[in-house]
Enzyme design. Structure first.
Site, mmCIF file in Angstrom:
data_model
loop_
_atom_site.group_PDB
_atom_site.id
_atom_site.type_symbol
_atom_site.label_atom_id
_atom_site.label_comp_id
_atom_site.label_asym_id
_atom_site.label_seq_id
_atom_site.Cartn_x
_atom_site.Cartn_y
_atom_site.Cartn_z
ATOM 1 N N ASP A 151 -1.090 -12.709 4.382
ATOM 2 C CA ASP A 151 -1.975 -13.566 5.173
ATOM 3 C C ASP A 151 -3.364 -13.575 4.532
ATOM 4 O OD1 ASP A 151 -2.946 -15.098 7.207
ATOM 5 O OD2 ASP A 151 -2.682 -13.622 8.789
ATOM 6 N N LYS A 155 0.867 -1.185 0.000
ATOM 7 C CA LYS A 155 0.000 0.000 0.000
ATOM 8 C C LYS A 155 0.903 1.236 0.000
ATOM 9 C CE LYS A 155 -4.026 0.343 1.096
ATOM 10 N NZ LYS A 155 -5.155 0.806 0.234
#
Ligand code: NAD
Length: 370
Positions: free
Chosen positions: A251, A194
Site C-alpha cells: 500500500d 521485514k
C-alpha cells in the site's frame, strides 16, 4: 474467429463516468479498427449503486463482474455518501468486488513519461525512463487478519489490534504473478518484507525463495527490507524491475513509487485473481485515483489513468500486447505534443478538457493505425 471479449464497465461516481466515457470511445475505436471485438455491458457501483439499489454493490452486478472477461472501473465515493456507516459506504462496493472476485495480486506500474519528467519532485536523471512494476498482495495480511478490533481492557484503557498473517499459499500465488510478469519484462524480482523483525516476513522470504528455486531460475531474485525499499525507491528507483510485497507494505511502497511519476491522473492499476482451467483470470482494471469530487462535472479530469488501465487489460487479460503498445504510444505522443489536462499542466503547454484529451488521443490512434 476468436470470441468477443466481454467487458463490464463500472463507471462509479464523481469523475469516474467522465474518464470512463473517454475509455469507451477508445474501446469502440479498437472494436472498429483492430482485430479484437468487445461486448460491453455497463452497471452501477459505489454511490451510484447506493442511490438506486440501497447497496454499493448489487448481487447481480457482482455476478456480472465474475462472469465478465474483465471489469473496467472508474472511481467510487464522494461527499454525498460520507456520513453513511462504514459498511454502507461506496468504497465497500469496491472492497467487496476485490474480495468476492478473489483479486489477490494488485499490479501498480510506475512509468515516467519523457514529457512529464519535470512533473516529478525528484531530479530528472533519477526518474527519466523509469518503468517499474509493484505487485502488492491484496486480500491478506494486516488489513484482513484476525484477531482485529478495539478492545476494552480491565484497567479502563483500550487496545487496538490488527494481525499480520500470511499462509504459504497466499505468498506463493502472488510471488508467482511477480515472477511471470518479470519474465515479460526485465527478468528481475525484488521481494520486500521485514524478515528482520516479523515472523510473517521470515515465512514470506522463505516461500518466495523456495518457489524461485522450483520454477523461476531464469528470473533474478533479490530481497530487501521494506523500509530500505522505501528509501531505495526515492534514491535510485531505476534499480528495480518488479517488486513483490505484502498488502500493508505494498500500500505504501506503491504510493511512493506512484509519486515518482507526477500526477494521480496518470496512474493505472490491475487486480488479478487465479487463472481458471482455460487460463482466464478474473481481473479488475482501474485508475489509482479516486472520484475527485473537487473537479467532478467540470470536464477537468485527466482520462489517461483510466485509459492506461484499459491498456493493461488488453495486455494482461487478452494478451493483446500490440494494442496496449498502440494506446501507450498514443498517450506518449499526445503528451509529447504539449497537450495537457490541468493536473499535468506545464508552462507553454495547451490546456484541454477531458473530452478534448479524448479527441487528441483518438486522432493520434487514427494517425498511427492509418
Ligand atoms: P482523489 O484521488 O479523488 O483526488 C485527489 C486529488 O487529485 C484531487 O485534487 C483531485 O482533483 C486530483 N485528481 C484525482 N484524479 C484526477 C484526474 N484523473 N485528473 C485530474 N485530477 C485528478 O482522492 P480523494 O480526494 O482523497 O478522494 C475523493 C473520493 O474518492 C473519496 O470519497 C475517496 O474515498 C474516494 N476514493 C476512491 C478510490 C477508488 O475508487 N479507487 C480511490 C481513492 C479515493
Amino acid at each position: 474467429m476468436a470470441a468477443n471479449k466481454n467487458l463490464l464497465v463500472l463507471a462509479g461516481d464523481g469523475i469516474g463516468p467522465e474518464v470512463m466515457s473517454q475509455v469507451r470511445r477508445v474501446v469502440e475505436w479498437m472494436d472498429k479498427r483492430r482485430a479484437v471485438r468487445f461486448d460491453v455491458t455497463e452497471d452501477l457501483v459505489g454511490g451510484a449503486a447506493l442511490d438506486v439499489h440501497g447497496v454499493p454493490l448489487a448481487e447481480a452486478t457482482l455476478e456480472r463482474a465474475k462472469a465478465a472477461d474483465a471489469v473496467l472501473l472508474g472511481a467510487v465515493g464522494g461527499p454525498k455518501w460520507d456520513d453513511l456507516p462504514f459498511e454502507k459506504k461506496p468504497e465497500r462496493g469496491l472492497l467487496a468486488l476485490r474480495k468476492e472476485m478473489e483479486l489477490y495480486a494488485n499490479l501498480r506500474p510506475a512509468i515516467c513519461f519523457e514529457a512529464l519528467v519535470e512533473a516529478s519532485t525528484l531530479k530528472p536523471e533519477v526518474v527519466a525512463g523509469l518503468d517499474i512494476m509493484i505487485v502488492r498482495e491484496l486480500t491478506g495480511g494486516t488489513y484482513f487478519g484476525e484477531p482485529r478490533g478495539i478492545f476494552d481492557l480491565p484497567n479502563g484503557e483500550r487496545k487496538g489490534v490488527n494481525t499480520q498473517v500470511y499462509t504459504t499459499h497466499e505468498i506463493r500465488r502472488v510471488a508467482a504473478v511477480a515472477f511471470e510478469l518479470a519474465r515479460k519484462r526485465g527478468h528481475r524480482v525484488c521481494s520486500s518484507e521485514k524478515a528482520n523483525v516479523m515472523e510473517s516476513g521470515v515465512l514470506w522470504r522463505e516461500e518466495v525463495t523456495k518457489l524461485h528455486g522450483e520454477a523461476y531460475g531464469d528470473v533474478e531474485l533479490s530481497h530487501m527490507y521494506a523500509d530500505n525499499c522505501g528509501m531505495q525507491l526515492v534514491r535510485a528507483p531505476k534499480q528495480f524491475d518488479v517488486i513483490v510485497t505484502d498488502n500493508l507494505f505494498g500500500d505504501m511502497l506503491s504510493d511512493v513509487a506512484a509519486m515518482l511519476t507526477g500526477s494521480l491522473g496518470m496512474l493505472p492499476s490491475a487486480s488479478l485473481g487465479d487463472p481458471d482451467e482455460t487460463g482466464r483470470r478474473k481481473a479488475l482494471y482501474e485508475p489509482v485515483h479516486g472520484s475527485a469530487p473537487d473537479i467532478a462535472g467540470d470536464g477537468k479530469a485527466n482520462p489517461i489513468a483510466a485509459l492506461m488501465s484499459f491498456a493493461m487489460c488488453l495486455r494482461y487479460s487478452f494478451d493483446l500486447g500490440d494494442d496496449a503498445d498502440l494506446i501507450e504510444a498514443a498517450v506518449k505522443a499526445v503528451l509529447g505534443s504539449g497537450i495537457r489536462t490541468g493536473d499535468i499542466m506545464a508552462t507553454g503547454a495547451k490546456l484541454v478538457s477531458t473530452q478534448e484529451m479524448g479527441d487528441a488521443l483518438l486522432a493520434e490512434l487514427d494517425k498511427r493505425a492509418a
